[in-house]
Design a protein around this motif. Structure first.
Motif, PDB file in Angstrom:
ATOM      1  N   ALA A 123      -0.110   3.012   1.669  1.00 18.92           N
ATOM      2  CA  ALA A 123       1.201   3.402   2.181  1.00 18.92           C
ATOM      3  C   ALA A 123       1.904   2.254   2.876  1.00 18.92           C
ATOM      4  CB  ALA A 123       1.057   4.585   3.127  1.00 18.92           C
ATOM      5  N   LEU A 124       1.124   1.311   3.371  1.00 20.58           N
ATOM      6  CA  LEU A 124       1.735   0.212   4.104  1.00 20.58           C
ATOM      7  C   LEU A 124       2.260  -0.868   3.163  1.00 20.58           C
ATOM      8  CD1 LEU A 124      -0.886   0.043   6.966  1.00 20.58           C
ATOM      9  CD2 LEU A 124       1.441   0.993   7.040  1.00 20.58           C
ATOM     10  N   SER A 125       1.811  -0.825   1.919  1.00 25.19           N
ATOM     11  CA  SER A 125       2.225  -1.871   0.995  1.00 25.19           C
ATOM     12  C   SER A 125       3.515  -1.487   0.287  1.00 25.19           C
ATOM     13  CB  SER A 125       1.118  -2.105  -0.044  1.00 25.19           C
ATOM     14  OG  SER A 125       1.663  -2.258  -1.312  1.00 25.19           O
ATOM     15  N   LYS A 126       4.451  -2.402   0.277  1.00 24.36           N
ATOM     16  CA  LYS A 126       5.734  -2.132  -0.358  1.00 24.36           C
ATOM     17  C   LYS A 126       5.549  -1.900  -1.850  1.00 24.36           C
ATOM     18  CE  LYS A 126      10.361  -2.824   0.597  1.00 24.36           C
ATOM     19  NZ  LYS A 126      11.160  -3.132   1.766  1.00 24.36           N
ATOM     20  N   TRP A 127       4.597  -2.619  -2.430  1.00 26.56           N
ATOM     21  CA  TRP A 127       4.394  -2.502  -3.869  1.00 26.56           C
ATOM     22  C   TRP A 127       3.921  -1.123  -4.254  1.00 26.56           C
ATOM     23  CZ3 TRP A 127       7.071  -5.956  -5.907  1.00 26.56           C
ATOM     24  CH2 TRP A 127       7.188  -7.214  -5.304  1.00 26.56           C
ATOM     25  N   ALA A 128       3.074  -0.534  -3.410  1.00 26.72           N
ATOM     26  CA  ALA A 128       2.614   0.822  -3.686  1.00 26.72           C
ATOM     27  C   ALA A 128       3.796   1.782  -3.670  1.00 26.72           C
ATOM     28  CB  ALA A 128       1.575   1.240  -2.653  1.00 26.72           C
ATOM     29  N   VAL A 129       4.717   1.545  -2.738  1.00 29.13           N
ATOM     30  CA  VAL A 129       5.922   2.377  -2.668  1.00 29.13           C
ATOM     31  C   VAL A 129       6.722   2.251  -3.961  1.00 29.13           C
ATOM     32  CG1 VAL A 129       8.118   2.709  -1.473  1.00 29.13           C
ATOM     33  CG2 VAL A 129       6.053   2.275  -0.152  1.00 29.13           C
ATOM     34  N   VAL A 130       6.827   1.018  -4.434  1.00 26.89           N
ATOM     35  CA  VAL A 130       7.578   0.781  -5.665  1.00 26.89           C
ATOM     36  C   VAL A 130       6.962   1.534  -6.830  1.00 26.89           C
ATOM     37  CG1 VAL A 130       8.242  -0.959  -7.360  1.00 26.89           C
ATOM     38  CG2 VAL A 130       8.425  -1.463  -4.928  1.00 26.89           C
ATOM     39  N   VAL A 131       5.643   1.415  -6.960  1.00 28.04           N
ATOM     40  CA  VAL A 131       4.966   2.077  -8.074  1.00 28.04           C
ATOM     41  C   VAL A 131       5.105   3.593  -7.953  1.00 28.04           C
ATOM     42  CG1 VAL A 131       2.716   2.531  -9.122  1.00 28.04           C
ATOM     43  CG2 VAL A 131       3.334   0.199  -8.463  1.00 28.04           C
ATOM     44  N   ALA A 132       4.891   4.109  -6.744  1.00 27.85           N
ATOM     45  CA  ALA A 132       4.971   5.559  -6.526  1.00 27.85           C
ATOM     46  C   ALA A 132       6.356   6.076  -6.870  1.00 27.85           C
ATOM     47  CB  ALA A 132       4.629   5.889  -5.076  1.00 27.85           C
ATOM     48  N   SER A 133       7.357   5.331  -6.456  1.00 29.01           N
ATOM     49  CA  SER A 133       8.727   5.755  -6.681  1.00 29.01           C
ATOM     50  C   SER A 133       9.068   5.747  -8.170  1.00 29.01           C
ATOM     51  CB  SER A 133       9.660   4.839  -5.891  1.00 29.01           C
ATOM     52  OG  SER A 133      10.920   4.832  -6.463  1.00 29.01           O
ATOM     53  N   SER A 134       8.706   4.674  -8.868  1.00 26.86           N
ATOM     54  CA  SER A 134       8.989   4.593 -10.300  1.00 26.86           C
ATOM     55  C   SER A 134       8.255   5.694 -11.049  1.00 26.86           C
ATOM     56  CB  SER A 134       8.543   3.239 -10.866  1.00 26.86           C
ATOM     57  OG  SER A 134       9.140   2.206 -10.143  1.00 26.86           O
TER      58      SER A 134
END
Lengths: 343, 265
Positions: A123-134
């Motif tokens: 959750a702290l990683s921006k990249w995880a946010v990107v992947v989750a969102s896409s």
């Protein structure tokens, strides 16, 4: 076509507007920097204050680029959806695609406090946010696509899209209910939308994925124009409907997903900019419309960002709120005046 | 007279048409075996709901056949790629055109899509065909109008112009004279007849204007509850086929004037 010259002049005018607005947006902020200095710095020169260099290179230029990419991307997605569904109400938000992206991020951030473990570090990683969102965007889009395949009535598809949006909102409420205050705050800030805070690495990744999504457009100029007459006519003119539809949906989910991931949800731009563009350019030819919508999307988001920064102050409003507050009245006014919307 | 089979362009073999629902299949007509030849001006006649539109949509690959097959020349229609088909057959449908800001010129120009490059750039040959199509349909004066500004008659001519610009041997039109007054209806029939006569186009259309259709068309497909038959006016008349078209208590086919007349009390 025959009026090509008129359109190219309008497009060049709009491009100039984007450049000017970019410079103005870079010069405005809590610290005001003269435009001449801005140009100097952007051209690689030295400014009179080194702090200005730092502010521009690390904060304002990335922010302006983000605004341009997000604005143009969302607006083009809206145009594609409206043409594909032959419905002026369509847009990344209305079809629940943005909600899907939000759901992906909510599951990641809010899920962290519920499920713990891997989620917490992710959750702290921006990249995880990107992947989750896409991934969330793609999932909702696939669901819409499946129903679109079964149900021919485009109005029903829109209503189903709205239902998807409602369901995701409900799921997010449930997740919120079970989450820690800290996670809720993190998610809330993400959902306000923000054009800033992107590092150059992130801008690079954003640009690459954006470029990848946009390049899908190269294959669909003709199908988009043919679809203006409806699917049956398009098919009779040699357009492969299923393939074109898949490219349009894939492009849309990729763009909406990546934009929502990096900036949070940004309402209104996708729905309204295509309409405003069509009122200005008075054409439905996508060779003109796609670049025009893209440019106007950038213009709109740059302006919204300037307003959000509340020039001369320390505060920044959530960009998502500004686009809606500014945009909704504009669209209502345009439609009341014009009385009709076109694809 | 034995029919010449050498120039058959569209044929059907035990064709069954209708709609495929989720669970059940609704067959509207079965065992349709007809042939359409090059240069035919073929009109499809039948009562409301008898399957005229469905038939036209099936022979244009807009919807699939439920039984049997449609052939374009020797090849099965379903096996022909849309892009190749688009250079052989163009259509004018009753589908409502979604609101957009397309001008008449742009709409007609879309008919050139099978021939243009990836961005749809028009070559001088494309311009030539578009101008020709608009001249033939008398729509040149409308060139810069938006299509939503047109009357029904004008729009119909523009849609025919688009089909003409597509430069295909076959043009299929579903009720091109619906919503039109008698004057504009006749204008459309005359236009289509001229295209068959001068351009050697093959035209297939459905119409409710039975009397006009009988007068202008050189071949007729009659759809009734029991059967689908085709032939020239004379052969159908000989067959007394027109009598089955409508229930006889109101409309009757008058053999001497070769027209349907309202039954007098």
């Amino acid at each position: 076509m025959i009026l090509q010259k008129k359109y190219s002049q309008q497009l060049i005018g709009m491009l100039l507007l984007v450049v000017i607005l970019t410079l103005v947006s870079i010069s405005l902020g809590s610290v005001s920097i003269p435009i001449s200095e801005v140009i100097d710095i952007l051209l690689g020169g030295q400014s009179s204050k080194s702090s200005w260099d730092f502010i521009i290179i690390h904060f304002r230029l990335p922010k302006a680029i983000t605004a341009m990419l997000a604005g143009s991307g969302l607006a083009i997605c809206g145009l594609l959806m409206q043409t594909l569904f032959r419905n002026p109400l369509a847009g990344p938000f209305v079809l629940g695609i943005s909600s899907g992206a939000s759901l992906g991020v909510a599951l990641l951030i809010l899920g962290a406090s519920i499920f713990g473990g891997v989620f917490t570090s992710l959750a702290l990683s921006k990249w995880a946010v990107v992947v989750a969102s896409s991934f969330g965007a793609l999932l909702v889009l696939l669901a819409v696509l499946l129903t679109a395949h079964k149900i021919r009535n485009t109005m029903s598809i829109l209503i189903i899209g709205l239902m998807f949006g409602t369901v995701t909102a409900a799921i997010i409420s449930v997740l919120t209910f079970f989450s820690d205050a800290q996670q809720i705050q993190q998610y809330l800030f993400w959902s306000f939308g923000s054009l800033g805070n992107l590092s150059w690495n992130e801008i690079g990744a954003f640009t690459i994925i954006y470029g990848f999504g946009i390049s899908g457009l190269l294959f669909i100029f003709k199908p988009l124009n043919a679809l203006l007459l409806g699917e049956n006519y398009a098919k009779s003119m040699g357009i492969h409907i299923v393939r074109s539809r898949n490219i349009i949906l894939l492009t849309t989910s990729l763009l909406t997903g990546v934009i929502t991931a990096f900036t949070g949800p940004i309402a209104f731009v996708g729905l309204a900019v295509p309409h405003i563009t069509k009122l200005i350019f008075k054409t439905s030819n996508h060779i003109v419309l796609v670049p025009a919508v893209g440019l106007l999307g950038s213009v709109v988001l740059l302006i919204c960002d300037m307003i959000a920064q509340l020039p001369m102050s320390e505060f920044t409003l959530p960009i998502n709120a500004v686009t809606s507050l500014l945009g909704a009245p504009v669209v209502i006014w345009l439609l009341v005046r014009k009385k009709k919307v076109y694809l | 007279m034995e029919k010449d089979h050498s120039n058959v362009i569209i044929s059907t073999k035990d064709l069954g048409i209708g709609y495929q629902g989720k669970k059940k299949m609704t067959l509207i007509q079965r065992k349709i075996n007809i042939e359409i030849c090059q240069g035919d001006f073929m009109v499809v006649l039948g009562r409301n709901g008898i399957g005229k539109s469905t038939f036209l949509r099936t022979i244009t690959k807009v919807q699939p056949p439920l039984e049997g097959a449609v052939f374009l020349g020797q090849k099965e229609l379903q096996a022909i790629d849309d892009r190749i088909l688009s250079k052989k057959m163009s259509i004018v449908l009753t589908d409502r055109i979604p609101d957009s800001q397309l001008t008449v010129f742009e709409l007609v120009a879309l008919g050139r899509q099978p021939y243009t490059n990836w961005v749809g750039k028009l070559t001088s040959e494309d311009y030539q065909k578009i101008t020709w199509a608009m001249k033939e349909t008398d729509t040149q004066a409308l060139s810069n109008c938006h299509f939503y500004e047109l009357s029904d008659g004008q729009l119909q001519r523009v849609l025919i112009a688009r089909a003409l610009a597509q430069d295909t041997e076959i043009i299929v039109l579903d009720e091109p004279t619906a919503h039109l007054d008698l004057h504009h209806t006749i204008k459309i029939f005359q236009l289509l007849e001229r295209l068959v006569r001068e351009m050697k186009k093959t035209i297939i259309l459905s119409s409710h204007q039975v009397n006009l259709a009988i007068r202008y068309a050189n071949n007729i497909i009659l759809m009734t509850n029991n059967r689908v038959i085709s032939g020239s006016r004379a052969s159908l008349q000989e067959d007394q086929a027109f009598d089955d078209l409508f229930p006889s208590e109101i409309l009757n086919f008058d053999r001497t004037i070769e027209q349907f007349v309202v039954q007098k009390k």
